[in-house]
Design a protein around this motif. Structure first.
Motif: not given
Length: 279
Positions: A224-226, A234, A237
């Motif tokens: 999962e990335t933000t 990027v 998370v």
């Protein structure tokens, strides 16, 4: 001239030769940057070095001014838990850091695109293993490509290699799904997408004149990335560190030709028992 079939650009041999010239500029720039990475250097200094080398090679940086908001630099410099698209600036590299450097160049309208992850001094053992697995996954993906095959043959090979490797701390590696490889040619990003996961035998057929950028992005934890407030960087998370490797390649009747590798990929392809299609 090139033509498009459902958005997929097929290049002539002469156009592929232009892409090879762009690829060599990218490959040489990345080697220059690899040697320049050390504690005390800023990511902005690496960017300035890259831009000077690209321009002095008679090429144009692919990234500068790209998209919206316009990317402000000639390389992406992503450190530690930043996976991709990091903006170079005043961040100072420290011993034990890792930095993903993504670079693109244009020669006579044709693009090359590649990335490496470099350790700053001595890195932790789990991070070194992450880097090894990610780079090997890239080469296994390219090695799976055959004329007449399908794009996801590459995707499946990348994922299969990563999943086959033991995680250094007993967890599992995260493979980014939102960010993928891509077609490349007269534009940096073109159809088709090249995911780093999935079943084989799907997607457009692998034909002569198709050029692809394969780029596994792998983390030590969650996939999962933000998106950071700069609207480009990027990050993961969960804060887990990441690695990113990329090459642009094509297929000829003789085999694979890695346009951004200085030797065309000949050595690594031979190690994997894959025919070399360059010259």
């Amino acid at each position: 001239m090139s033509f498009r079939d459902r958005g997929v650009e097929i290049k002539t041999p002469e156009q592929i030769e232009k892409m090879r010239l762009a690829g060599l500029v990218v490959g040489r720039t990345l080697e220059l940057l690899r040697d320049a990475v050390k504690a005390g250097v800023t990511t902005g200094e690496l960017d300035a070095l890259a831009e000077d080398h690209i321009l002095s090679s008679g090429a144009v940086p692919s990234f500068k001014g790209y998209s919206h908001p316009p990317f402000p630099a000639s390389i992406c410099a992503s450190v530690n838990d930043e996976v991709v698209h990091g903006i170079p600036g005043d961040r100072v590299l420290e011993d034990g850091d890792v930095i993903s450097i993504d670079c693109g160049a244009i020669v006579d309208g044709w693009h090359g695109d590649a990335a490496i992850t470099v350790g700053v001094g001595e890195v932790a053992a789990d991070v070194a293993e992450l880097m090894r697995v990610t780079e090997e996954a890239l080469w296994h993906g390219i090695a799976a490509a055959r004329l007449g095959g399908r794009v996801t043959d590459i995707s499946h090979a990348v994922e299969s290699y990563v999943r086959s490797q033991e995680h250094p701390t007993g967890g599992s590696f995260g493979i980014l799904e939102e960010y993928v490889g891509h077609g490349i040619g007269s534009a940096m990003h073109q159809p088709p997408n090249v995911p780093n996961y999935g079943r084989p035998g799907r997607g457009p057929k692998l034909v002569r004149g198709l050029a692809l950028a394969v780029e596994p992005m792998v983390t030590l934890g969650s996939s999962e990335t933000t998106l950071l407030p700069d609207e480009w960087t990027v990050g993961t998370v969960d804060g887990s560190w990441s690695a990113h490797y990329e090459h642009t390649f094509t297929l000829t009747p003789d085999g694979a030709w890695v346009l951004t590798a200085l030797d065309g990929g000949e050595r690594r392809l031979a190690e994997l028992g894959v025919p070399f299609g360059g010259h």
